[in-house]
Scaffold this active site. Sequence first.
Site, PDB file in Angstrom:
ATOM      1  N   LEU A  44       4.278  14.865   7.950  1.00 55.11           N
ATOM      2  CA  LEU A  44       3.643  16.014   8.581  1.00 55.11           C
ATOM      3  C   LEU A  44       3.553  17.077   7.504  1.00 55.11           C
ATOM      4  O   LEU A  44       4.520  17.292   6.769  1.00 55.11           O
ATOM      5  CB  LEU A  44       4.486  16.559   9.737  1.00 55.11           C
ATOM      6  CG  LEU A  44       4.274  16.013  11.135  1.00 55.11           C
ATOM      7  CD1 LEU A  44       5.262  16.651  12.100  1.00 55.11           C
ATOM      8  CD2 LEU A  44       2.862  16.208  11.618  1.00 55.11           C
ATOM      9  N   ASP A  45       2.412  17.733   7.395  1.00 55.00           N
ATOM     10  CA  ASP A  45       2.262  18.799   6.411  1.00 55.00           C
ATOM     11  C   ASP A  45       3.310  19.875   6.642  1.00 55.00           C
ATOM     12  O   ASP A  45       3.805  20.056   7.753  1.00 55.00           O
ATOM     13  CB  ASP A  45       0.872  19.447   6.528  1.00 55.00           C
ATOM     14  CG  ASP A  45      -0.246  18.499   6.161  1.00 55.00           C
ATOM     15  OD1 ASP A  45      -0.007  17.592   5.342  1.00 55.00           O
ATOM     16  OD2 ASP A  45      -1.343  18.673   6.688  1.00 55.00           O
ATOM     17  N   LYS A  46       3.578  20.632   5.591  1.00 54.54           N
ATOM     18  CA  LYS A  46       4.556  21.715   5.672  1.00 54.54           C
ATOM     19  C   LYS A  46       4.186  22.714   6.769  1.00 54.54           C
ATOM     20  O   LYS A  46       5.059  23.244   7.456  1.00 54.54           O
ATOM     21  CB  LYS A  46       4.643  22.423   4.313  1.00 54.54           C
ATOM     22  CG  LYS A  46       5.738  23.442   4.225  1.00 54.54           C
ATOM     23  CD  LYS A  46       5.885  23.982   2.816  1.00 54.54           C
ATOM     24  CE  LYS A  46       7.050  24.956   2.745  1.00 54.54           C
ATOM     25  NZ  LYS A  46       7.290  25.422   1.385  1.00 54.54           N
ATOM     26  N   ARG A 143      -4.464  15.727   6.471  1.00 53.72           N
ATOM     27  CA  ARG A 143      -4.862  16.937   7.206  1.00 53.72           C
ATOM     28  C   ARG A 143      -6.024  16.673   8.171  1.00 53.72           C
ATOM     29  O   ARG A 143      -6.902  17.500   8.388  1.00 53.72           O
ATOM     30  CB  ARG A 143      -5.179  18.070   6.239  1.00 53.72           C
ATOM     31  CG  ARG A 143      -3.971  18.428   5.368  1.00 53.72           C
ATOM     32  CD  ARG A 143      -4.231  19.551   4.403  1.00 53.72           C
ATOM     33  NE  ARG A 143      -4.422  20.838   5.042  1.00 53.72           N
ATOM     34  CZ  ARG A 143      -3.458  21.642   5.496  1.00 53.72           C
ATOM     35  NH1 ARG A 143      -2.210  21.276   5.394  1.00 53.72           N
ATOM     36  NH2 ARG A 143      -3.748  22.804   6.038  1.00 53.72           N
TER      37      ARG A 143
END
Length: 182
Positions: A44-46, A143
């Site tokens: 999961l992206d930051k 994303r």
Amino acid sequence: MTRLIALNKPFGVLSQFSGGKGDGARDTLAHLLSVPGVYPAGRLDKDSEGLLLLTDDGRLQARIAEPRHKLPKTYWAQVEGVPDAAALEMLRRGVMLKDGVTRPARVETLDPPTVWPRDPPIRVRQSVPDSWIALTLTEGRNRQVRRMTAAVGHPTLRLIRWQIGPWTLDGLAPGAWREVSA
């Protein structure tokens, strides 16, 4: 015995155990759990929040993370504006992105869900409403949800992964984790 852990990854935390801003950094998984031998099954992206599964079983990790297995992942996206029927249909059929057309997604509008406050809070603009949608994807491009919602004119303000296959975030506070059945 295979270990599988469901973690509610908070905003601002990297989906890895090292590589943060320094020793003891609060921006990696290392400060949330100290279970030896488990690794994230996917990322999961930051700036995204929500369900992250960790396991000590490489085959299970691949089955969860690799898009070729088409394990559905459901995201709750708070988006700018209110998507109309045409925008929702575009998301359902697949959206043209720079790296090609996305697979069709299941999409529905959501009443604002009861979720934890985000720190820092999202930007709120008085003149632009926001709304929530649920998207279920069977692929995992970089994303992807953010790029899809932007492509239909509704940029994502907040993104929470709610479910991966049969596992959900239900009852997990940000930063909390629990062992789940594999």
